[in-house]
Write an enzyme that holds these catalytic residues in place. Structure first.
Site, short mmCIF file in Angstrom:
data_model
loop_
_atom_site.label_atom_id
_atom_site.label_comp_id
_atom_site.label_asym_id
_atom_site.label_seq_id
_atom_site.Cartn_x
_atom_site.Cartn_y
_atom_site.Cartn_z
N GLY A 13 43.61 8.51 27.74
CA GLY A 13 44.39 9.32 28.67
C GLY A 13 45.21 10.38 27.95
N ARG A 38 37.24 4.20 30.34
CA ARG A 38 36.36 5.36 30.17
C ARG A 38 35.62 5.31 28.85
NH1 ARG A 38 39.99 10.76 30.82
NH2 ARG A 38 41.77 9.82 31.84
N TYR A 144 54.04 4.87 43.15
CA TYR A 144 54.08 4.93 41.69
C TYR A 144 55.48 4.54 41.20
CZ TYR A 144 53.94 7.26 37.07
OH TYR A 144 53.98 7.55 35.74
N LYS A 148 56.68 1.31 39.07
CA LYS A 148 57.35 1.45 37.78
C LYS A 148 58.68 0.70 37.78
CE LYS A 148 54.52 3.98 35.31
NZ LYS A 148 53.80 3.38 34.18
P1 NAD Z 1 46.26 9.02 32.12
O1 NAD Z 1 45.85 8.81 33.54
O2 NAD Z 1 45.99 10.31 31.46
O3 NAD Z 1 45.63 7.87 31.21
C1 NAD Z 1 45.55 6.54 31.63
C2 NAD Z 1 44.32 5.94 30.98
O4 NAD Z 1 44.21 4.58 31.42
C3 NAD Z 1 43.01 6.64 31.39
O5 NAD Z 1 42.27 7.02 30.25
C4 NAD Z 1 42.27 5.60 32.21
O6 NAD Z 1 40.87 5.64 32.05
C5 NAD Z 1 42.85 4.31 31.65
N1 NAD Z 1 42.73 3.20 32.61
C6 NAD Z 1 42.93 3.24 33.95
N2 NAD Z 1 42.68 2.04 34.48
C7 NAD Z 1 42.32 1.22 33.45
C8 NAD Z 1 41.94 -0.14 33.37
N3 NAD Z 1 41.86 -0.91 34.47
N4 NAD Z 1 41.65 -0.66 32.15
C9 NAD Z 1 41.71 0.12 31.04
N5 NAD Z 1 42.06 1.42 31.06
C10 NAD Z 1 42.35 1.95 32.26
O7 NAD Z 1 47.83 8.67 32.04
P2 NAD Z 1 48.89 9.16 30.95
O8 NAD Z 1 49.46 10.44 31.44
O9 NAD Z 1 48.33 9.08 29.58
O10 NAD Z 1 50.01 8.06 31.16
C11 NAD Z 1 50.10 6.88 30.37
C12 NAD Z 1 51.30 6.08 30.84
O11 NAD Z 1 52.49 6.88 30.79
C13 NAD Z 1 51.22 5.60 32.29
O12 NAD Z 1 51.84 4.35 32.42
C14 NAD Z 1 52.02 6.63 33.04
O13 NAD Z 1 52.53 6.10 34.24
C15 NAD Z 1 53.12 6.92 32.06
N6 NAD Z 1 53.75 8.23 32.29
C16 NAD Z 1 53.06 9.40 32.11
C17 NAD Z 1 53.69 10.61 32.34
C18 NAD Z 1 52.96 11.92 32.15
O14 NAD Z 1 53.52 12.99 32.43
N7 NAD Z 1 51.73 11.91 31.64
C19 NAD Z 1 55.02 10.65 32.77
C20 NAD Z 1 55.69 9.45 32.98
C21 NAD Z 1 55.06 8.24 32.70
#
Ligand code: NAD
Length: 314
Positions: A13, A38, A144, A148
């Site tokens: 991700g 993925r 969401y 959280k």
């Molecule tokens: P993303 O959606 O880009 O990546 C998440 C990854 O998890 C994806 O590659 C997906 O394939 C994988 N995934 C989903 N379901 C799965 C499963 N069942 N088993 C294994 N893998 C699985 O998200 P991100 O932006 O990298 O966020 C990562 C974390 O940070 C999350 O908890 C998100 O809530 C938190 N977060 C992100 C942001 C942001 O701006 N990106 C902000 C606040 C919090």
């Protein structure tokens, strides 16, 4: 001494790719196992071990942890804010079950440390909007944010009740150029750079005056690693730390981009994500993170914009 062996779940991700690469530099390529539902991300290929994993499959996760003598787990798999609103029950199910699977295995196997990110989405319309404090009214209105907030309570519970060393940050919207964003409300702040370079114009899904807390990915990766490397007794908050970087509106980021691309124009067509953004803070008070383990951001709107444009042009 036990050797560190790290499992990153959700490694393909937006955060996972960069975090995995940073951890591999610190701990050695072979000691950081990347995993995701993925296919392996191109940027990870050839940099270290990769396994295909559905974190919802607790048995498979458990076997993986035992087989590889895992000592630290970073759980990044989740359904994000905008995607979550399209399928609330699925978002709740995945976001909660993934965390509970990891916390429970950490407890059973005596995992040294667990990292799980929370979000500014835990706050709601009744929280103070500016310099939102660590401890305040928390009434999230998106599924969401609800997941959280519940997750934060579970983290604190596992820490206090079972001694699981779980650490967490409430990330603001994260801006990066290496891997694509995953369906969040702050994704506009990434799209705008791509469109500015390719089309010289951008239609924003939030209104021009929508201020949100944001952070550049290098700061987010550093914050994550600094929190995880901090002495255990310095990590006093076991739910999740407020974390601040910068705060800006679509109008302000557009003006900053215009300094480098004068012909760039922006228009506004707010959609369902406007309502999500309206319930969130505009800026964060992260004093406790600064006090407890020395957090200090390096990037603001100006130097982040320069760095994004430089790297996207490559
Ligand atoms: P993303 O959606 O880009 O990546 C998440 C990854 O998890 C994806 O590659 C997906 O394939 C994988 N995934 C989903 N379901 C799965 C499963 N069942 N088993 C294994 N893998 C699985 O998200 P991100 O932006 O990298 O966020 C990562 C974390 O940070 C999350 O908890 C998100 O809530 C938190 N977060 C992100 C942001 C942001 O701006 N990106 C902000 C606040 C919090």
């Amino acid at each position: 001494m036990k050797k560190d062996k790290i499992l990153v779940i959700g490694a393909c991700g937006q955060i996972g790719v960069e975090l995995t690469l940073a951890l591999r530099k610190m701990y050695g390529d072979a000691n950081v196992i990347a995993s995701d539902l993925r296919e392996e991300h191109d940027l990870l290929k050839g940099t270290g071990p990769y396994v295909s994993l559905d974190v919802m499959n607790k048995e498979m996760l458990h076997v993986l942890v035992i087989r590889h003598n895992i000592t630290q787990i970073y759980l990044l798999a989740a359904i994000l804010s905008a995607t979550g609103e399209k399928n609330p029950l699925l978002a709740w199910h995945i976001n909660m079950a993934s965390l509970l699977n990891v916390l429970d295995i950490a407890k059973e196997e005596g995992i040294d440390k667990v990292y799980w990110p929370s979000s500014i989405a835990v706050f709601g319309p009744n929280s103070p909007k500016e310099d939102t404090p660590q401890h305040t009214i928390i009434e999230p209105t998106t599924i969401y944010g609800i997941s959280k907030f519940a997750g934060e309570r579970w983290c604190e519970y596992y820490s206090h009740r079972y001694g699981v060393d779980v650490r967490s940050l409430r990330y603001p919207g994260l801006i990066s150029y290496k891997s694509a964003p995953g369906g969040g409300t702050t994704d506009y702040a990434i799209e705008i750079f791509h469109e500015a370079l390719e089309e010289k114009k951008y239609t924003c899904f939030l209104s021009e005056g929508t201020y949100l807390p944001m952070m550049y990915m290098p700061d987010a990766i550093r914050a994550t690693i600094e929190l995880m490397e901090a002495d255990k007794d310095k990590v006093k908050i076991r739910s999740s730390y407020n974390l601040g970087g910068m705060s800006f509106s679509p109008k302000e980021i557009a003006a900053e981009i215009k300094k480098h691309i004068p012909e760039f124009t922006i228009s506004y067509e707010p959609d369902y994500r406007q309502q999500i953004a309206d319930g969130w803070p505009q800026s964060m008070d992260d004093n406790l993170a600064r006090q407890d383990w020395g957090w200090k951001p390096e990037f603001n709107l100006e130097n982040m914009t320069v760095d994004m444009l430089k790297n996207l042009k490559k």
